[in-house]
Design a protein around this motif. Structure first.
Motif, mmCIF file in Angstrom:
data_model
loop_
_atom_site.group_PDB
_atom_site.id
_atom_site.type_symbol
_atom_site.label_atom_id
_atom_site.label_comp_id
_atom_site.label_asym_id
_atom_site.label_seq_id
_atom_site.Cartn_x
_atom_site.Cartn_y
_atom_site.Cartn_z
ATOM 1 N N MET A 1 41.580 35.707 32.194
ATOM 2 C CA MET A 1 42.551 36.586 32.866
ATOM 3 C C MET A 1 43.961 35.994 32.747
ATOM 4 S SD MET A 1 42.424 37.885 36.797
ATOM 5 C CE MET A 1 40.804 38.628 36.682
ATOM 6 N N ASP A 2 44.928 36.796 32.350
ATOM 7 C CA ASP A 2 46.264 36.223 32.182
ATOM 8 C C ASP A 2 47.003 36.118 33.519
ATOM 9 O OD1 ASP A 2 47.473 38.711 32.714
ATOM 10 O OD2 ASP A 2 47.201 39.322 30.638
ATOM 11 N N VAL A 3 48.126 35.390 33.474
ATOM 12 C CA VAL A 3 48.870 35.074 34.701
ATOM 13 C C VAL A 3 49.342 36.341 35.415
ATOM 14 C CG1 VAL A 3 50.861 33.836 35.622
ATOM 15 C CG2 VAL A 3 49.603 32.898 33.691
ATOM 16 N N LYS A 4 49.862 37.253 34.632
ATOM 17 C CA LYS A 4 50.388 38.481 35.223
ATOM 18 C C LYS A 4 49.286 39.232 35.989
ATOM 19 C CE LYS A 4 52.870 42.641 34.010
ATOM 20 N NZ LYS A 4 52.970 43.624 32.946
ATOM 21 N N LYS A 5 48.134 39.302 35.364
ATOM 22 C CA LYS A 5 46.996 39.999 35.981
ATOM 23 C C LYS A 5 46.567 39.294 37.262
ATOM 24 C CE LYS A 5 44.350 42.730 32.703
ATOM 25 N NZ LYS A 5 43.276 42.645 31.716
ATOM 26 N N THR A 6 46.545 37.946 37.218
ATOM 27 C CA THR A 6 46.139 37.175 38.390
ATOM 28 C C THR A 6 47.102 37.413 39.547
ATOM 29 O OG1 THR A 6 45.405 35.513 36.833
ATOM 30 C CG2 THR A 6 45.418 34.880 39.143
ATOM 31 N N LEU A 7 48.399 37.413 39.228
ATOM 32 C CA LEU A 7 49.410 37.640 40.256
ATOM 33 C C LEU A 7 49.283 39.034 40.856
ATOM 34 C CD1 LEU A 7 52.594 35.933 38.818
ATOM 35 C CD2 LEU A 7 51.472 35.418 40.984
ATOM 36 N N LEU A 8 49.116 40.007 39.980
ATOM 37 C CA LEU A 8 48.967 41.387 40.446
ATOM 38 C C LEU A 8 47.744 41.526 41.347
ATOM 39 C CD1 LEU A 8 49.867 43.603 37.363
ATOM 40 C CD2 LEU A 8 50.954 43.668 39.596
ATOM 41 N N ASN A 9 46.704 40.802 40.955
ATOM 42 C CA ASN A 9 45.475 40.841 41.731
ATOM 43 C C ASN A 9 45.659 40.240 43.111
ATOM 44 O OD1 ASN A 9 42.990 41.874 41.637
ATOM 45 N ND2 ASN A 9 42.141 40.415 40.172
ATOM 46 N N LEU A 10 46.502 39.193 43.191
ATOM 47 C CA LEU A 10 46.770 38.565 44.489
ATOM 48 C C LEU A 10 47.633 39.472 45.357
ATOM 49 C CD1 LEU A 10 47.420 34.886 43.370
ATOM 50 C CD2 LEU A 10 45.549 35.680 44.815
ATOM 51 N N LEU A 11 48.607 40.113 44.715
ATOM 52 C CA LEU A 11 49.495 41.005 45.456
ATOM 53 C C LEU A 11 48.786 42.294 45.865
ATOM 54 C CD1 LEU A 11 52.774 40.620 43.391
ATOM 55 C CD2 LEU A 11 52.479 40.018 45.790
ATOM 56 N N TYR A 12 48.073 42.846 44.913
ATOM 57 C CA TYR A 12 47.356 44.099 45.170
ATOM 58 C C TYR A 12 45.891 43.899 44.838
ATOM 59 C CZ TYR A 12 52.164 45.680 44.585
ATOM 60 O OH TYR A 12 53.515 45.825 44.670
ATOM 61 N N PRO A 13 45.147 43.281 45.721
ATOM 62 C CA PRO A 13 43.741 43.022 45.400
ATOM 63 C C PRO A 13 42.976 44.329 45.209
ATOM 64 C CG PRO A 13 44.194 42.554 47.717
ATOM 65 C CD PRO A 13 45.515 42.847 47.071
ATOM 66 N N VAL A 14 42.025 44.267 44.295
ATOM 67 C CA VAL A 14 41.203 45.453 44.043
ATOM 68 C C VAL A 14 40.225 45.613 45.194
ATOM 69 C CG1 VAL A 14 39.554 46.533 42.466
ATOM 70 C CG2 VAL A 14 41.386 45.105 41.558
ATOM 71 N N ARG A 15 40.220 46.793 45.762
ATOM 72 C CA ARG A 15 39.300 47.059 46.862
ATOM 73 C C ARG A 15 38.190 47.988 46.391
ATOM 74 N NH1 ARG A 15 40.591 45.692 52.028
ATOM 75 N NH2 ARG A 15 42.558 44.555 52.221
ATOM 76 N N CYS A 16 37.019 47.761 46.931
ATOM 77 C CA CYS A 16 35.841 48.542 46.539
ATOM 78 C C CYS A 16 36.035 50.022 46.902
ATOM 79 C CB CYS A 16 34.616 47.969 47.249
ATOM 80 S SG CYS A 16 33.138 48.950 47.075
#
Ligand SMILES: [Zn+2]
Ligand SMILES: [Zn+2]
Length: 236
Positions: free
Chosen positions: A1-16
């Motif tokens: 997973m690239d850095v941008k994706k990781t950051l986005l995931n932290l900011l906007y976590p994927v919810r079920c």
């Protein structure tokens, strides 16, 4: 997973999509706990409306045995009960992003049905413009757009409009409901020749909305009307 994706995931976590909990690092739409909770409509189902039935030998649900529906046939993806909270958030809590998951799932499960029917267009159940303004979107249209992206079948969201005042349907009895619905739709622009269409909706209950739309589409010269619903209640 690239850095941008990781950051986005932290900011906007994927919810079920099902339980609304954070799904973790994997970009999965449904968390592990919920994967087995989604109930898909499988045979036996009603040959007319697609509701799940209990007995293999039963052809139609009790509702379709009594009623003459104006549409030819319908199909549905999920048992309503298993996805009720999800659809509620999608419809009333601004979770527009669910349409991506729903559309893909619909396509995965219903591609055969669609190619059998070979529709000219997908027509989402319209909402009254005032409701669309308030909510910001028409949930049925979002599903139709995603399904269209997967299947290549065009969406026609301009042909039929909702004009009737939106009286909450639960406050009306069956007869009032049907009368109200008959006045609720208007053909807006019939400049394309359509032969077969599939109405797209998020929930199928009694079918009166689909029937009212089918009636007006027939009058506009479209003979073959089917429907596809994201969720449906059980049949008896
Ligand atoms: Zn979950
Ligand atoms: Zn039925």
């Amino acid at each position: 997973m690239d850095v941008k994706k990781t950051l986005l995931n932290l900011l906007y976590p994927v919810r079920c999509v099902v339980c609304d909990e954070i799904t973790g690092y994997a970009k999965e739409a449904v968390c592990r706990k919920c994967r087995g909770k989604i109930v898909y409509i499988r045979e036996p189902f009603c040959m007319k409306c697609g509701k799940q039935l209990n007995k293999q030998e039963q052809e139609y649900c009790s509702d379709c045995q009594k009623k003459n529906h104006a549409y030819i046939q319908g199909t549905a993806l999920y048992d309503y009960g298993s996805m009720a909270d999800s659809v509620f958030r999608f419809k009333y809590k601004g979770r527009m992003e669910y349409s991506k998951f729903y559309g893909k799932e619909l396509y995965n499960e219903k591609a055969c049905w669609l190619s059998m029917i070979s529709p000219d267009a997908l027509i989402p159940v319209p909402v009254h413009p005032s409701r669309k303004r308030k909510r910001g979107y028409n949930q049925a249209e979002l599903i139709a757009r995603e399904l269209s992206r997967c299947s290549g079948i065009p969406v026609n969201a301009r042909l039929i409009r909702r004009v009737g005042k939106t009286i909450p349907l639960k406050n009306l009895n069956q007869l009032e409901r049907e009368k109200n619905l008959k006045r609720a739709f208007k053909i807006y622009k019939n400049d394309v020749k359509l032969n077969t269409i599939v109405i797209i909706d998020d929930i199928y209950t009694t079918g009166s909305t689909i029937d009212a739309m089918a009636g007006i589409l027939h009058k506009a010269g479209i003979p073959k009307v089917y429907f596809m619903a994201l969720t449906i209640g059980r049949g008896i």
